[in-house]
Design a protein around this motif. Structure first.
Motif, PDB file in Angstrom:
ATOM      1  N   GLY A 105       0.803  -1.226   0.000  1.00 18.01           N
ATOM      2  CA  GLY A 105       0.000   0.000   0.000  1.00 18.01           C
ATOM      3  C   GLY A 105       0.829   1.265   0.000  1.00 18.01           C
ATOM      4  N   THR A 106       2.110   1.184  -0.387  1.00 17.80           N
ATOM      5  CA  THR A 106       2.974   2.362  -0.317  1.00 17.80           C
ATOM      6  C   THR A 106       2.676   3.386  -1.399  1.00 17.80           C
ATOM      7  OG1 THR A 106       4.763   1.083   0.685  1.00 17.80           O
ATOM      8  CG2 THR A 106       5.378   3.151  -0.344  1.00 17.80           C
ATOM      9  N   LEU A 107       2.224   2.928  -2.575  1.00 18.50           N
ATOM     10  CA  LEU A 107       1.994   3.868  -3.668  1.00 18.50           C
ATOM     11  C   LEU A 107       1.000   4.954  -3.273  1.00 18.50           C
ATOM     12  CD1 LEU A 107       2.438   4.738  -6.576  1.00 18.50           C
ATOM     13  CD2 LEU A 107       0.615   3.147  -7.264  1.00 18.50           C
ATOM     14  N   THR A 108      -0.086   4.548  -2.610  1.00 20.13           N
ATOM     15  CA  THR A 108      -1.103   5.520  -2.208  1.00 20.13           C
ATOM     16  C   THR A 108      -0.538   6.574  -1.265  1.00 20.13           C
ATOM     17  OG1 THR A 108      -2.848   3.875  -2.494  1.00 20.13           O
ATOM     18  CG2 THR A 108      -3.388   5.813  -1.184  1.00 20.13           C
ATOM     19  N   PRO A 109       0.107   6.175  -0.146  1.00 22.46           N
ATOM     20  CA  PRO A 109       0.659   7.223   0.726  1.00 22.46           C
ATOM     21  C   PRO A 109       1.817   7.991   0.111  1.00 22.46           C
ATOM     22  CG  PRO A 109       1.277   5.049   1.539  1.00 22.46           C
ATOM     23  CD  PRO A 109       0.248   4.843   0.461  1.00 22.46           C
ATOM     24  N   LEU A 110       2.605   7.339  -0.761  1.00 20.56           N
ATOM     25  CA  LEU A 110       3.730   8.056  -1.360  1.00 20.56           C
ATOM     26  C   LEU A 110       3.223   9.237  -2.176  1.00 20.56           C
ATOM     27  CD1 LEU A 110       6.806   7.892  -1.487  1.00 20.56           C
ATOM     28  CD2 LEU A 110       6.578   6.625  -3.624  1.00 20.56           C
ATOM     29  N   LEU A 111       2.126   9.021  -2.900  1.00 18.70           N
ATOM     30  CA  LEU A 111       1.517  10.112  -3.651  1.00 18.70           C
ATOM     31  C   LEU A 111       0.704  11.020  -2.738  1.00 18.70           C
ATOM     32  CD1 LEU A 111       0.249   8.112  -6.772  1.00 18.70           C
ATOM     33  CD2 LEU A 111       2.308   9.531  -6.610  1.00 18.70           C
ATOM     34  N   GLY A 112      -0.025  10.379  -1.827  1.00 16.06           N
ATOM     35  CA  GLY A 112      -0.982  11.135  -1.016  1.00 16.06           C
ATOM     36  C   GLY A 112      -0.401  11.814   0.204  1.00 16.06           C
ATOM     37  N   CYS A 118      -0.532  15.460   1.696  1.00 17.68           N
ATOM     38  CA  CYS A 118      -1.039  15.725   3.049  1.00 17.68           C
ATOM     39  C   CYS A 118      -0.075  16.598   3.845  1.00 17.68           C
ATOM     40  CB  CYS A 118      -1.270  14.417   3.799  1.00 17.68           C
ATOM     41  SG  CYS A 118      -2.711  13.481   3.262  1.00 17.68           S
ATOM     42  N   VAL A 119       1.202  16.221   3.858  1.00 12.28           N
ATOM     43  CA  VAL A 119       2.184  16.986   4.635  1.00 12.28           C
ATOM     44  C   VAL A 119       2.370  18.372   4.023  1.00 12.28           C
ATOM     45  CG1 VAL A 119       4.543  17.012   5.555  1.00 12.28           C
ATOM     46  CG2 VAL A 119       3.304  14.860   5.383  1.00 12.28           C
ATOM     47  N   SER A 120       2.262  18.457   2.706  1.00 13.29           N
ATOM     48  CA  SER A 120       2.297  19.749   2.050  1.00 13.29           C
ATOM     49  C   SER A 120       1.167  20.634   2.569  1.00 13.29           C
ATOM     50  CB  SER A 120       2.174  19.559   0.533  1.00 13.29           C
ATOM     51  OG  SER A 120       2.135  20.797  -0.137  1.00 13.29           O
ATOM     52  N   VAL A 168      -9.297  16.306   4.978  1.00 11.82           N
ATOM     53  CA  VAL A 168     -10.066  16.138   3.735  1.00 11.82           C
ATOM     54  C   VAL A 168      -9.317  15.214   2.777  1.00 11.82           C
ATOM     55  CG1 VAL A 168     -11.056  17.337   1.753  1.00 11.82           C
ATOM     56  CG2 VAL A 168     -11.100  18.408   4.011  1.00 11.82           C
ATOM     57  N   ILE A 169      -7.992  15.309   2.785  1.00 13.95           N
ATOM     58  CA  ILE A 169      -7.169  14.468   1.915  1.00 13.95           C
ATOM     59  C   ILE A 169      -6.774  13.172   2.620  1.00 13.95           C
ATOM     60  CG2 ILE A 169      -5.043  14.357   0.550  1.00 13.95           C
ATOM     61  CD1 ILE A 169      -5.041  17.409   0.506  1.00 13.95           C
ATOM     62  N   SER A 170      -6.385  13.291   3.882  1.00 14.07           N
ATOM     63  CA  SER A 170      -5.838  12.126   4.592  1.00 14.07           C
ATOM     64  C   SER A 170      -6.881  11.048   4.866  1.00 14.07           C
ATOM     65  CB  SER A 170      -5.191  12.564   5.912  1.00 14.07           C
ATOM     66  OG  SER A 170      -6.159  13.051   6.829  1.00 14.07           O
ATOM     67  N   GLY A 171      -8.160  11.457   5.038  1.00 16.18           N
ATOM     68  CA  GLY A 171      -9.203  10.471   5.334  1.00 16.18           C
ATOM     69  C   GLY A 171      -9.275   9.358   4.306  1.00 16.18           C
ATOM     70  N   PRO A 172      -9.553   9.655   3.036  1.00 16.50           N
ATOM     71  CA  PRO A 172      -9.631   8.593   2.029  1.00 16.50           C
ATOM     72  C   PRO A 172      -8.293   7.924   1.736  1.00 16.50           C
ATOM     73  CG  PRO A 172      -9.900  10.755   1.012  1.00 16.50           C
ATOM     74  CD  PRO A 172      -9.959  10.966   2.491  1.00 16.50           C
ATOM     75  N   ILE A 173      -7.190   8.691   1.782  1.00  8.97           N
ATOM     76  CA  ILE A 173      -5.880   8.102   1.514  1.00  8.97           C
ATOM     77  C   ILE A 173      -5.545   7.049   2.564  1.00  8.97           C
ATOM     78  CG2 ILE A 173      -3.393   8.581   1.547  1.00  8.97           C
ATOM     79  CD1 ILE A 173      -4.042  11.239   0.168  1.00  8.97           C
TER      80      ILE A 173
END
Length: 305
Positions: free
Chosen positions: A73-80, A84-86, A131-136
Motif C-alpha cells: 500500500g505504499t503507492l497511495t501514501p507516497l503520492l498522497g 497531506c504533509v504539504s 479532507v485528503i488524509s481520510g480517504p488516503i
C-alpha cells in the motif's frame, strides 16, 4: 501599526505559502519512506488479535509475506502523504501568519504567537489535511490489513477505491468511512505536533541566544522526533477507532454503526487497554519519521530562503 501589519501580510503572501507547500511535500515523501514498515505493523495490531506483540507481528509478516510486504500500500501514501504533509505545513504557515498579523494590530511590540495560537494553527492544519488524509489512509489501511495470497481482496489502490465506492454506496460514503474521528484525530494530533516542535525550537533559540534559523540541524531532527512522540501520545485512541472503522465491513457486515458505537464497543470488549493497542511500534516509528519530516522541511525552507 498599519505598516507592521502590511509587512506581515507581504510575508504571508503567495510566495511564502508556496514555499511551505513545497517543503511539506518533500518532507512527506521522506515521512512515507521512513515510516511505512512501522505503520503496517501498527495497523495489523490495531485491527486483529492474531499477534501478541509487535515483534511477533513483524516476524510473521516477514516469514509469510516477505520483506516487500512491509511496503504494502505504499503507492497511495507516497503520492498522497506528500500532498497531506504539504497541506499541513501550508495551512500551519497560513494560520501562523494570520495570528501574527492579528497580534501586530493589537500589540505591535510583540506580534509573536502564544502557545495556544500555535496549537490552534496546528489544529487548523490538521482539519484542512483531514479532507485528503481520510480517504488516503482508508485505502492504505485496507491494503495493509487484507489477507495475503489467494485471499487478497484488492489488486491495488485503484481497485480498492472502486470496490469501496461500490460497497459503500458511492465515492463519498465509501472512501470517507471514519471521517468524523479522522477530523478529531488530525486536529488534536497536529495541534500537539506543531505546538511541541515550536516550543522546543523557541526555547532552544532563547536559551542559546540565537535566531531560530541558526538552531543546528541535529537539534531540529531531535525536537521533531520528540514532537512525533507527543503527537501520538496525545491522539492515539482516536487513531485506534479510526483504524477499526476503516477495516470494518459494509451493509450487513458492518460492525460499527458510528464513531460513538466504535468507542463504546472497544471499551466494553477491551477496556482502556483497547485504545492503546499497537502504541509500541507507533512510538518507535514516530521518532525517526517525525525527525526526518521536520529536518527535511526545515532544511528545504532554509534552502529556499
Amino acid at each position: 501599526m498599519a505598516d507592521a501589519a502590511q509587512d506581515l501580510d507581504t510575508q504571508g503572501g503567495a510566495l511564502d505559502t508556496a514555499k511551505d507547500l513545497f517543503a511539506g511535500a518533500v518532507g512527506g515523501i521522506a515521512q512515507v519512506l521512513i515510516g511505512q514498515p512501522f505503520d503496517i505493523v501498527k495497523v495489523r495490531l490495531q485491527t486483529t488479535t492474531q499477534y501478541p506483540s509487535a515483534l511477533e507481528a513483524a516476524t510473521s509478516i516477514y516469514k509469510h509475506e516477505g520483506a516487500l510486504a512491509f511496503y504494502k500500500g505504499t503507492l497511495t501514501p507516497l503520492l498522497g502523504i506528500g500532498a497531506c504533509v504539504s497541506v499541513q505545513f501550508g495551512a500551519f504557515g497560513y494560520a501562523r501568519r494570520w495570528f501574527e498579523s492579528a497580534n501586530a494590530l493589537s500589540a505591535p511590540s510583540s506580534p509573536s504567537l502564544s502557545y495556544g495560537q500555535y496549537y490552534a494553527s496546528g489544529a487548523f492544519a490538521g482539519v484542512a489535511n483531514s479532507v485528503i488524509s481520510g480517504p488516503i489512509e482508508h485505502v492504505r489501511i485496507r491494503l495493509q490489513a487484507q489477507p495475503h495470497g489467494a485471499g487478497r481482496l484488492y489488486a491495488g489502490p485503484l481497485d480498492c477505491v472502486r470496490k469501496l465506492s461500490a460497497q459503500g454506496g458511492g465515492i463519498l460514503p465509501g472512501l470517507y468511512r471514519g471521517e468524523a474521528v479522522t477530523v478529531l484525530r488530525e486536529a488534536q494530533a497536529y495541534g500537539v505536533w506543531f505546538l511541541a516542535f515550536e516550543w522546543m525550537m523557541n526555547a532552544d533559540a532563547a536559551r542559546n541566544r540565537v535566531e531560530r534559523r541558526d538552531v543546528p540541524a541535529y537539534k531540529v531532527a531531535f525536537y521533531g522526533g520528540l514532537a512525533g512522540e507527543a503527537l501520538w501520545l496525545g491522539s492515539y485512541p482516536f487513531d485506534v477507532v479510526k483504524s477499526k472503522m476503516q477495516t470494518d465491513g459494509f451493509g450487513a457486515d458492518m460492525r460499527y454503526r458510528s464513531m460513538r458505537d466504535c468507542f463504546a464497543q472497544t471499551w466494553r470488549a477491551e477496556g482502556m487497554r483497547g485504545f492503546w493497542k499497537g502504541l509500541g511500534p507507533t512510538l518507535l516509528r514516530a521518532m525517526p519519521v517525525s525527525a526526518g519530516t521536520f529536518a527535511v522541511v526545515e532544511a528545504t525552507m532554509r534552502a529556499l530562503s
